[in-house]
Each structure stands twice: as structure tokens, then as C-alpha cells.
Design an enzyme around this catalytic site. Structure first.
Site, PDB file in Angstrom:
ATOM      1  N   CYS A 242     -11.315   7.664   0.486  1.00 13.75           N
ATOM      2  CA  CYS A 242     -11.810   6.303   0.736  1.00 13.75           C
ATOM      3  C   CYS A 242     -12.595   6.163   2.036  1.00 13.75           C
ATOM      4  CB  CYS A 242     -10.645   5.319   0.744  1.00 13.75           C
ATOM      5  SG  CYS A 242      -9.491   5.567  -0.600  1.00 13.75           S
TER       6      CYS A 242
ATOM      7  N   HIS B 223     -10.366  -2.664   5.894  1.00 12.85           N
ATOM      8  CA  HIS B 223     -10.174  -1.790   4.736  1.00 12.85           C
ATOM      9  C   HIS B 223      -9.514  -2.606   3.631  1.00 12.85           C
ATOM     10  CE1 HIS B 223      -9.958   1.923   2.593  1.00 12.85           C
ATOM     11  NE2 HIS B 223      -8.641   1.931   2.552  1.00 12.85           N
TER      12      HIS B 223
ATOM     13  N   GLU C  34      -2.725  -2.027   8.671  1.00 16.88           N
ATOM     14  CA  GLU C  34      -4.000  -2.384   9.294  1.00 16.88           C
ATOM     15  C   GLU C  34      -3.852  -3.603  10.192  1.00 16.88           C
ATOM     16  OE1 GLU C  34      -8.730  -2.819   8.224  1.00 16.88           O
ATOM     17  OE2 GLU C  34      -7.268  -2.978   6.586  1.00 16.88           O
TER      18      GLU C  34
ATOM     19  N   LYS D 166     -13.085  -6.022  -0.688  1.00 17.63           N
ATOM     20  CA  LYS D 166     -12.439  -5.445  -1.877  1.00 17.63           C
ATOM     21  C   LYS D 166     -11.803  -6.513  -2.754  1.00 17.63           C
ATOM     22  CE  LYS D 166     -11.382  -0.942   0.190  1.00 17.63           C
ATOM     23  NZ  LYS D 166     -11.979  -1.205   1.516  1.00 17.63           N
TER      24      LYS D 166
ATOM     25  N   HIS E  43     -11.933  -1.560  -5.137  1.00 16.16           N
ATOM     26  CA  HIS E  43     -12.012  -0.491  -4.136  1.00 16.16           C
ATOM     27  C   HIS E  43     -13.053   0.536  -4.571  1.00 16.16           C
ATOM     28  CE1 HIS E  43     -11.050   2.324  -1.140  1.00 16.16           C
ATOM     29  NE2 HIS E  43      -9.732   2.229  -1.121  1.00 16.16           N
TER      30      HIS E  43
ATOM     31  N   PHE F 270      -6.766   7.936   1.455  1.00 20.04           N
ATOM     32  CA  PHE F 270      -5.798   8.834   0.854  1.00 20.04           C
ATOM     33  C   PHE F 270      -5.883  10.181   1.572  1.00 20.04           C
ATOM     34  CE2 PHE F 270      -4.430  11.940  -2.284  1.00 20.04           C
ATOM     35  CZ  PHE F 270      -3.336  11.326  -2.885  1.00 20.04           C
TER      36      PHE F 270
END
Length: 427
Positions: A168, A309, A320, A341, A346, A405
């Protein structure tokens, strides 16, 4: 240290097949999440995604390209976004010497379709030449370098070519590394961004088995992605591409290029925690944000907006938020923070580049897109996430986050470029 600016933007996303339409729908709080159509989803626990609108034709978007049949679905998105970014920048083969131009792109390394491999295995029980059923197109489409090679040919570049696959954060790393190459004098112009389409049945099944995707909203797709909401239950996969033209500032000015924004700082770290989620205290993300802000020379007081994110998973949003509070202290409550998102899903390898597009639009129009579906903020997630509707507010500089990830993190600082901007001297 050489300064780096953005002179071209291109996009193919669930909200539009160009950058202007994508931005307009983000600003309006439109959701691009709907039924998943790339395979028969009957019997699957997840049947929704943020997909590029029906009717998108990469052949039409990349006129005159004889190799369009050789690109993967994601590669077609990337090449269309690249063509748009070059048009927007009024850049091409004659802009600079060929060896002063290059490409840096983020994407997942393509892999063969599992059903195809099963078919080949069954066939080989009776046919010794079974592997000949694979066409050259299949081989080319599975090679990560195929779209990059086409991008290089588009601009006639013989300089650096960098393909990055860090899940990502891939496109964020690509933009950051392109920024470094121009900073350090290795290029005058770089195409940078990412493209992705993890919407095959094997991708959806894999994410589902990890427990990372929401399974609660198949009948109401537009409410599925809920960053920072108390009822969030996982991310929604998206697809698309966002590509930028980056140039050295004085070279861009000399050719009369329109400057959208300046890249001011880049931080890249690892969590050393777990493969699938972020540490609760936000470490890793904290160091990435601090590094990007330090390089920008702005300090935390100079950041107006964090493009989060913000995946909608329970652990990511909490981590976050903790990281933003740690980095900004009391200033965290002054910031506006939002997650695109919530509207696109995503975009994985292209997610960071989409966030940069959002930052550029917010600075240009003094408008911060919302976090939709934020009906009831979770306990402890108490920052200003701009719920439901866009906010008119001046944005001089934005911090862009992408956490991936595998535990890799990137942050970028993007600001409005001006002749009198004062930046910290670099060693």
C-alpha cells in the site's frame, strides 16, 4: 539542494477516468464503491469494490500504442494516467535530453491466474506441450516492467527506471524515490506514481481470509468504507492509477511549465511489528512523518492538512490517530485530517499517489475533501476528520501518509511552490 515540483497530474480511479473528474467527485463526497464485476462473486463473502467506471478503454486513452493488448488491467490504468499527466505538463520527448528523464512507479508484481495454472496442471497429465497454451500476451501482462517500458517509450526516456512493490505504500515510495533522483541531480524529469487492480477472485479471497476487508455492507456498498467510525469493520478494495510529472524547479520554470505544487519532504520507515497491522502506539508512522516534516523545513506548525492513510480497519485508524497526536502534540487538534478511501476504496499500490492528488487539489482550491460515512467517531479518535462534507479552508502544505502490509511506511510533505519559500538547508 535542488527543488522538485509537480507539473503534471493524471488519474484513472473509481471516481473518474481523468484527474479533474476524480477531484470533482472527491470534493463532492461522491462514493465510487459498488458491486464487484471482475468475476462472478456468488458464494464469496465480499462482493463490493471501488472499480474504474464501466466503459473505460485504455486503447482509446493511449492512442497509437501498438502494444495495448499486452497490458494487464492495472497497466492499462497506469498508462492512461501517464498519458494524461504528460499532456497536463505539456511534456514529452523533446522536453529534456533523453538521459535526463525517467520513470518510477509503484504496483504489485503481477502473478498468473490460479485457475489458469490449475487448468494447465490438469492438461499436462495428458499433453506434454501443455504450457504452449499460454500466449505471449499472458506473459507480457504478468511482467511488472511491461507498463514501465511503455511509459519510458511515451516520453522517450533513457534515464532511471524504477519499479517498486511495497504493497500500500508503493506509489508513495515511487514518488519519494523520484523526488530523490531529481534532488540529487540524476534526472530533470520523472514520471512517478502507481497503478493497481487487485480485484481478481484470488486477491479478494486472500484479503478476506486475512480478515482485513469488511463483509458487512455487500447490500449497501457506498456505506462500506468507514474510516475512523466506531462501526468500521475493514477496508474496501479499490483500483486505478495516479501519475505525476515531477521536475526540477528551475528547469520547469525555464520552459514555462505550470507548477501545481512542490514536494518538500519524504520519510520512509519500517515498523518491525506485524505483517498485517500497525503498532498501537503509531511507531514507524511517527518516524516517517517526523522525517518528512523535518526535511520540509516547515515544522509541525507549517502543516495544515493530513491526507490520512485511513483504511477503515480497526487497528490502522487507531494507530494513525495515535501517531498524528504524537507528532503534532496539541497542534493535532488544529489540523484537518481526511481519508479519500472512504469514497474510492483502497487503491493499494496507487493509494499514496491518490492522496498526493488530494493534497494538490486541496491547496489549489482551498478545499479539503470529506471523510464520508463518519457517523459516529470511535472512542479516542477525536481529531477533525472532516466528516460528510468538504471543508473550505486554506491549505499551504499537506502531509500525505501511506502505511502498508508488511510494516512499511511513507510520508510526504507537499506544499504550494513560491519563489520566496524558505527551506532548511540540506547537508
Amino acid at each position: 539542494m535542488r527543488r522538485v515540483v509537480i507539473t503534471g497530474v493524471g488519474a484513472v480511479t473509481p471516481l473518474g477516468t481523468d484527474a479533474a473528474t476524480t477531484w470533482r467527485n472527491l470534493a463532492a463526497g461522491v462514493s465510487g464503491i459498488g458491486p464487484l464485476t471482475t468475476f462472478d462473486t456468488e458464494g464469496f463473502p465480499i462482493r463490493i469494490a471501488g472499480q474504474v467506471p464501466d466503459g473505460f478503454d485504455p486503447k482509446a486513452a493511449i492512442p497509437g500504442d501498438p502494444d495495448h493488448r499486452m497490458y494487464s488491467r492495472a497497466g492499462g490504468f497506469g498508462l492512461a494516467a501517464t498519458a494524461e499527466a504528460l499532456r497536463d505538463a505539456d511534456a514529452g520527448r523533446d522536453t529534456y535530453d533523453a538521459d535526463r528523464m525517467g520513470v518510477a512507479m509503484g504496483a504489485t508484481v503481477e502473478r498468473p491466474d490460479l485457475r489458469y495454472l490449475i487448468d494447465v496442471g490438469l492438461l499436462r497429465e495428458t499433453e506434454s506441450d501443455a504450457f504452449l497454451v499460454q500466449s505471449p500476451k499472458t506473459v507480457y501482462a504478468a511482467d511488472q516492467n511491461t507498463p514501465l517500458d511503455a511509459m519510458v517509450r511515451m516520453v522517450g526516456a533513457t534515464g532511471p527506471m524504477v519499479g517498486i512493490s511495497t504493497a500500500c505504500s508503493s506509489s508513495g515510495h515511487a514518488i519519494g524515490e523520484a523526488f530523490r533522483l531529481i534532488q540529487e541531480g540524476d534526472a530533470e524529469l520523472m514520471l512517478a506514481g502507481g497503478y493497481e487492480s487487485l480485484t481478481s477472485w484470488i486477491d479478494i479471497l486472500g484479503f478476506s481470509l486475512l480478515g482485513a476487508m469488511t463483509e458487512r455492507h455487500n447490500d449497501d456498498p457506498q456505506s462500506a468504507c468507514r474510516p475512523f467510525d466506531a462501526d468500521r469493520s475493514g477496508f474496501v478494495v479499490g483500483e486505478g492509477a495516479v501519475v505525476f510529472v515531477l521536475e526540477e524547479l528551475e528547469s520547469a520554470r525555464a520552459r514555462g511549465a505550470r507548477i501545481h505544487a512542490e514536494v518538500l519532504g519524504y520519510g520512509s520507515t519500517m515498523n518491525a511489528w506485524r505483517i498485517t497491522d500497525s503498532p498501537p502506539d503509531g511507531s514507524g508512522a511517527i518516524q516517517a512523518m517526523e522525517a518528512a516534516i523535518a526535511e520540509s523545513g516547515l515544522g509541525t506548525a507549517g502543516i495544515d492538512y493530513v491526507v490520512a492513510h485511513g483504511t477503515g480497519t480497526v487497528s490502522n485508524d487507531a494507530s494513525e490517530t495515535a501517531a498524528i497526536k504524537k507528532v503534532f502534540g496539541d497542534d493535532a487538534y488544529r489540523l484537518v485530517v481526511s481519508s479519500p478511501k472512504s469514497m474510492t476504496g483502497h487503491l493499494t499500490g496507487a493509494a499514496a499517489a491518490l492522496n498526493v492528488l488530494v493534497a494538490v487539489g486541496a491547496m489549489r482550491e482551498s478545499l479539503v475533501p470529506p471523510t464520508v460515512n463518519l457517523d459516529r467517531p470511535d472512542r479516542g479518535l477525536d481529531l477533525d476528520y472532516v466528516p460528510h462534507r468538504a471543508r473550505h479552508t486554506a491549505v499551504a502544505a499537506a502531509l500525505v501518509n501511506a502505511f502498508a502490509f508488511g510494516g512499511t511506511n511513507i510520508s510526504l510533505v507537499v506544499g504550494a511552490s513560491s519563489p520566496d519559500r524558505r527551506r532548511r538547508e540540506q547537508q
